[in-house]
Design a protein around this motif. Structure first.
Motif, PDB file in Angstrom:
ATOM      1  N   ASN A  50      62.603  33.256  54.584  1.00 41.28           N
ATOM      2  CA  ASN A  50      62.162  33.749  55.445  1.00 41.28           C
ATOM      3  C   ASN A  50      61.092  33.890  54.830  1.00 41.28           C
ATOM      4  OD1 ASN A  50      64.620  33.768  57.759  1.00 41.28           O
ATOM      5  ND2 ASN A  50      65.215  34.614  55.800  1.00 41.28           N
ATOM      6  N   SER A  74      60.140  35.861  60.965  1.00 44.73           N
ATOM      7  CA  SER A  74      61.578  34.683  60.675  1.00 44.73           C
ATOM      8  C   SER A  74      62.543  36.251  59.574  1.00 44.73           C
ATOM      9  CB  SER A  74      61.048  33.450  59.654  1.00 44.73           C
ATOM     10  OG  SER A  74      62.452  32.931  58.834  1.00 44.73           O
ATOM     11  N   LEU A  75      63.685  35.760  60.108  1.00 47.39           N
ATOM     12  CA  LEU A  75      64.363  37.145  59.509  1.00 47.39           C
ATOM     13  C   LEU A  75      65.795  37.057  58.831  1.00 47.39           C
ATOM     14  CD1 LEU A  75      64.537  39.092  62.899  1.00 47.39           C
ATOM     15  CD2 LEU A  75      63.537  40.028  61.396  1.00 47.39           C
ATOM     16  N   PRO A  76      66.224  37.559  57.202  1.00 46.70           N
ATOM     17  CA  PRO A  76      66.613  37.313  56.653  1.00 46.70           C
ATOM     18  C   PRO A  76      68.114  38.417  57.611  1.00 46.70           C
ATOM     19  CG  PRO A  76      65.237  39.464  55.769  1.00 46.70           C
ATOM     20  CD  PRO A  76      64.558  38.529  57.262  1.00 46.70           C
ATOM     21  N   GLU A  77      69.124  37.531  56.640  1.00 42.43           N
ATOM     22  CA  GLU A  77      70.708  38.308  57.734  1.00 42.43           C
ATOM     23  C   GLU A  77      70.891  39.445  56.409  1.00 42.43           C
ATOM     24  OE1 GLU A  77      73.101  36.509  60.299  1.00 42.43           O
ATOM     25  OE2 GLU A  77      74.261  36.874  58.753  1.00 42.43           O
ATOM     26  N   TYR A 116      69.632  42.768  60.860  1.00 43.19           N
ATOM     27  CA  TYR A 116      68.068  43.136  60.180  1.00 43.19           C
ATOM     28  C   TYR A 116      68.684  43.602  58.700  1.00 43.19           C
ATOM     29  CZ  TYR A 116      67.312  43.130  65.371  1.00 43.19           C
ATOM     30  OH  TYR A 116      67.490  43.077  66.091  1.00 43.19           O
ATOM     31  N   SER A 143      65.570  32.176  62.062  1.00 44.04           N
ATOM     32  CA  SER A 143      65.846  32.694  60.581  1.00 44.04           C
ATOM     33  C   SER A 143      66.288  31.138  59.544  1.00 44.04           C
ATOM     34  CB  SER A 143      67.684  33.367  60.735  1.00 44.04           C
ATOM     35  OG  SER A 143      67.936  34.041  59.582  1.00 44.04           O
ATOM     36  N   GLY A 181      71.842  32.247  59.216  1.00 37.76           N
ATOM     37  CA  GLY A 181      70.989  33.710  59.889  1.00 37.76           C
ATOM     38  C   GLY A 181      70.985  33.598  61.274  1.00 37.76           C
ATOM     39  N   VAL A 230      71.560  37.957  62.409  1.00 40.85           N
ATOM     40  CA  VAL A 230      70.710  38.530  62.844  1.00 40.85           C
ATOM     41  C   VAL A 230      69.850  37.648  64.516  1.00 40.85           C
ATOM     42  CG1 VAL A 230      68.994  37.039  61.290  1.00 40.85           C
ATOM     43  CG2 VAL A 230      68.192  39.501  61.597  1.00 40.85           C
ATOM     44  N   LEU A 231      69.743  36.736  64.519  1.00 43.57           N
ATOM     45  CA  LEU A 231      68.984  35.860  65.280  1.00 43.57           C
ATOM     46  C   LEU A 231      69.939  36.323  66.367  1.00 43.57           C
ATOM     47  CD1 LEU A 231      68.317  32.331  64.411  1.00 43.57           C
ATOM     48  CD2 LEU A 231      66.795  34.145  64.393  1.00 43.57           C
ATOM     49  N   SER A 265      67.007  28.415  63.793  1.00 44.32           N
ATOM     50  CA  SER A 265      67.604  28.721  62.260  1.00 44.32           C
ATOM     51  C   SER A 265      68.251  28.031  60.815  1.00 44.32           C
ATOM     52  CB  SER A 265      69.625  28.857  63.030  1.00 44.32           C
ATOM     53  OG  SER A 265      70.029  28.883  61.528  1.00 44.32           O
TER      54      SER A 265
END
Length: 183
Positions: free
Chosen positions: A16, A75-78, A83, A112, A120, A123-124, A143
């Motif tokens: 991410n 940008s978020l990792p799942e 989160y 993500s 991801g 998480v989104l 994504s």
């Protein structure tokens, strides 16, 4: 335009972080700062800890970076459908700062990347539902599934032409909005 690009991970090899860093290069005439969460590591949020010690300086510093930006790229990792713990802890501490919302209504591109087919999306979905309650002004989401197949780590770029064009179109839309806001 000042862009704060946030990788919602404390991983040293975060996909991410690679995605958010790449996305930040697509913007023209922008001052960009790419950060990960390692400098903002704090004790796990606990109400009694807040009462005893107050808000950690790291949370205040993170909030100041948000406030100085014109645009947020996140940008978020799942992790298990939501989160990462590192991100959630920073989010929790910043949410406790008096008289502020976490994201301060700053426009954001929420992203993500993940090694699997869903890219991801869990998480989104969680962030799209939660962030507006904390001042999140989500302009676009993106994504990137199958990160290892769709991102070239050698040149730090999305290698899947369709996904790369999708991201560029979303950034073009955001850039147009930001240009209008600057006038």
């Amino acid at each position: 335009m000042k862009i704060l690009a946030i990788a919602g991970s404390n991983s040293e090899v975060s996909m991410n972080k690679q995605l958010v860093a790449y996305a930040s290069t697509i913007f023209e005439n922008a001052e960009v700062e790419v950060i990960d969460l390692n400098p903002y590591e704090m004790p796990i949020y606990k109400h009694e800890r807040e009462l005893k010690n107050g808000i950690p300086q790291e949370a205040k510093d993170f909030a100041a970076k948000i406030d100085a930006a014109d645009l947020l790229l996140i940008s978020l990792p799942e992790h298990n459908g939501t989160y990462s713990t590192a991100f959630k802890n920073v989010f929790d501490w910043v949410s406790r700062i008096k008289d502020r919302t976490v994201w301060n209504e700053i426009p954001m591109l929420l992203m993500s990347a993940a090694p699997g087919v869903r890219g991801g999306t869990g998480v989104l979905e969680a962030a799209v539902k939660r962030f507006p309650f904390h001042g999140g002004n989500i302009v676009e989401t993106f994504s990137l599934p199958f990160f290892n197949d769709n991102f070239d780590r050698t040149v730090q770029k999305i290698s899947n032409e369709e996904k790369d064009n999708e991201l560029k179109e979303k950034i073009k839309k955001i850039s147009a909005i930001e240009t209008i806001l600057e006038k």
